[in-house]
Design an enzyme around this catalytic site. Sequence first.
Site, PDB file in Angstrom:
ATOM      1  N   CYS A  98       0.406   3.030   0.302  1.00 16.66           N
ATOM      2  CA  CYS A  98       1.200   3.112   1.538  1.00 16.66           C
ATOM      3  C   CYS A  98       2.825   2.370   1.497  1.00 16.66           C
ATOM      4  CB  CYS A  98       0.588   2.570   2.863  1.00 16.66           C
ATOM      5  SG  CYS A  98      -0.068   0.977   2.787  1.00 16.66           S
ATOM      6  N   HIS A 347      -1.297  -2.412   6.372  1.00 17.45           N
ATOM      7  CA  HIS A 347      -0.767  -1.107   6.345  1.00 17.45           C
ATOM      8  C   HIS A 347       0.817  -1.091   6.476  1.00 17.45           C
ATOM      9  CE1 HIS A 347      -1.161   3.030   6.082  1.00 17.45           C
ATOM     10  NE2 HIS A 347      -0.491   3.141   7.399  1.00 17.45           N
TER      11      HIS A 347
END
Length: 1050
Positions: A98, A347
Amino acid sequence: MPAKVQQDKAAWQWADNIADPNDVSLQHLEIAYRCNLKPCARGECRRNCRGNPSCLNGLGERAWFKELDESRCQDFDPESERRDEGKFVGLKNLGATCYVNTFLQLWFHNAAVRRAVYQWQDIEQNNQEGREWKPSSVCGHLQLLFGLMQYSKRAYIDPSPLIECLGLDTGEQQDAQEFSKLFLSLLEGSLMQSSPGQPSNIVQQQFAGTYCYVTRCQACGSKSRREATFYELDVSIHGHSSLMSSLRDFLQEEKLEGENQYMCGVCDSKQNAVRFIQLQTMPPVLNLQLLRFVFDVKRGHKKKLNSYLQFGDVLDMSEFLQQPAMTTVYDLTAVLIHRGPSAYSGHYVAHIQDTPSKLWYRFNDEEIAAMKGSKLHLGKEEDIMPADLSELDEASRLKAQRCPKGVHSSRDAYMLVYSRRKQAETGQASEPQAPAENLEDLPAAVKAYVEKDNAKFEDWIQDIALTQDANMFSQKEKQMVVQSMYSDLFCTSSDTEFEWVPADWISSWLADPDSVKPISTAGYLCPHGRLRPDDVCKMKIVSSCGADRLYSEYGGDTRLKGQTALCMECVQQRCQEIQLKEKLAEHSRFLNTALKQPAHGEQCYWAGKGSLRNWKRYALQQTWTGNGADGVTDNSAEEEEETQSNGTGGDGVVKVMGQNGDGDCGEDAEDSSVLDDTFNSDLLCQQHGALNPDEGCRRLVSEAAWKRLRLLFPQCPQFHKDNPVCPECQSSLLKEQEVKAECRQRVAFQREQLQDLYMGRNRPVLTQLASSPVFALTATFLHAWRKLVKNREGGQLEPLSEIVNRPLLCEHDMLLYPVDLAGDCTSDQIVLVWATEWESLTQHYSFDVAIEVFTMQEDGGHLSVFTVPELCNGCVAQRLQEEEENLFSFEQATIFVRKVLPALPASVLDSQSPPEEDPDFVQTGPKAADCDHTVMAKKPRLDDGAVRKSQRHRKQRGEKEMKVSSGLTLRDFKIKVMNQFSIPTFDQNLSVDGRCVTDNSATLGQLHFYPGCVVTLRADEPIQDTVVGMDNSAARKREEGFKGTSLVSS
């Protein structure tokens, strides 16, 4: 349609009007099998009439006669994978990539960088004409990825080729800021190798600025300047609440004094000086790296700073360039977010402003969402946090201050991107407008690849649509077939030939025609090979035409066709049973009264108690056996359940079987098993067939009651009350009573003589012995002896004859269980008794081996324990090893996992004593503070008189039970713990009995887990600090960064 109970009655009401069961006619047979009931038309009944075998409604047919649900054939919509008009393309997360996706989206939305990447020329593109082109360089993969992101019809793109070309590990999350620096450096080098005339220095043109390191001597005032180029500014956020404060800290002066004095070239000596950074030129795009991930020197790994930082939509850098205000103005165009408390997990999400439309978008891998309005909204993004962080840092959350309009506050932002405002807005000459982009601007090979990929995507959607249409057509065709076959099952008239098919099979067929098993009627056949009358409600009458189609399609065993499947023998037997039950009801009423009256007078007879309890079953079985039946024919449980509330059976007569209130007839509950003996045979002695002398198995009944029983059972044994009992059995019974009396006397003597041993009082302590030894016994013998003594009847238990001590010795005839000075044994297999107690026991029981235990004072005054025979150390060690192996080998045993807080000391954590205010342990008596004296609770005792210790594990707060086996690996056990406590496996610290267990590949048995053990669970969680949140678990692995990838030159 009448209720099933009424239909059950009507099926057998005719049985009361027939004198002889042999007179059953064909009409009676059809009524019993309910062939006379009118068939229910299709759709007439909402629920299936279970009492009517001709009702085929409510078996699952409604799903086949309603409109077919297309969603069942189209469980996946391929159009959801299509890119919406005017939307951006997402990037697939390959596991832990990510952080790469956020930077790729950021650079893609920089039009100048994107245009320069498109204009880069790959030398190998011209060499692969006529072949399918695939890029081989990082810049070539980026060029293709940008082309797909701009012109692809897919909702998201797989960046795997670029990730593989870079050599990144998709399962490991790397430092995002380091990746940005290395990739821009790599991209700049690739673009500089492009063909002449191409914008090879776009990275420097967009992101590069200059500043000077200035050192000013405080003695002479001379300055030393060293100019440098920067692509981003790394600003510290520790101790700062706003971006402007961090920038001022970045540019503030640093004093060089003391040992850190500056060697001035003018003064030719070390002098006090100041050093600072002076900005010279600013780039069009200003990247500000917020140093949120810092290195902790004490712990040796990185940590994340979770402090809030405020930054504005507009950044005026004129102050730092010594220029008039609002001459160098930047607008916020991107914010990169890291969600999570740790530097090693979390994340990454990007918030980027689309330059043409000025709208903000949130790029979260494959998902892209436009923000409402034209302003950036980070408030909702800040609310999306792991549960553990939101709980532990609640104090930090409350410290977030209100922001004025145009200012944002974030605890997760790690990079800010500002773009210089257009010169037209600052009053200067405007820059030339960049030309619009289209597919034709791409290199020929990239354009062809994109067009081919779009064509593949359209073909893929079309193939799925065709497959779904084919499935839909197949479902419609199947629906028509099932509708046709189901409609053929109905009998259109009374003359239609029919067959019997199980109702459960029809329901299964309608539920799933593709997986239904062949038709089986074997479980519904009577001993004569025809349909059992009691199973009529489990069958359905279908037309022979419909049955032919079913058997042709699905197969099956015995077919039950029409009236040939009806069993006359079973119906006659059932008729006889109904009539017999009616007679038994009258006998039952008479015997209930007669057996309750006391048996006085000369004409009384003996009857077995068991026979009296089961006399109705004997009568029924006698009738069935006489007719050649195989056994008891009970009504189905289904009929009995529905008729229980009405007090009637499926045959319409009052039930008399198994009812209490019949005197001795109802003392015990009756079962449905077949009786092996005859009535009144239970009062005979087994050896001689005479009257049993034990009066416990028989009772006297009156002459009237016996005559009625004799009428029912004319062949049963008859004994008048004056009939003598069996002499042999009488003699044996007297001898047995004498033995019991003698045993009771001996047991009473032993209990009085060995009172302390029986009660467990005044047990031997070796330190208090004088010169006399003590003796050892097996705990098994002592427990059996105490149980025998407690039983005052004595003779009811197996008598003891010998003290067996052999199990306490090894194969070398040496002692296998050591004894310490406190008189305690290392095993619960051995107990100690005084010499006087041993002498008393040996007067009543023989023994195989005497084991003596005594003490001796050695030189130095300390006592030592000696035994005869001596202790065998080798066998003791082997026994302990075997016991340990058995302890650590178990299947589906219960263990307890207790989650504890990290702040508690280890001594408290490992203790198994219940904590205060334990919800599972509530004191029901008076509180200690309210009592003037201590109340001693009475301790429960075992049958042998010893105090009973509770073996129940008392659960504590934060503790859960788990069923595990010794062969389970620690890795799999951690997964079970994660499911129970929602703690990731890498954050779990487990310990058993104070031992930390870390080997994930080892089994629980190898780690010495045992049934009932308490496993302590400590979770690695962020520190409750308003500034710092840390993760210690992932840092144990040595960091290698991007070593071995294409980002770092070898």
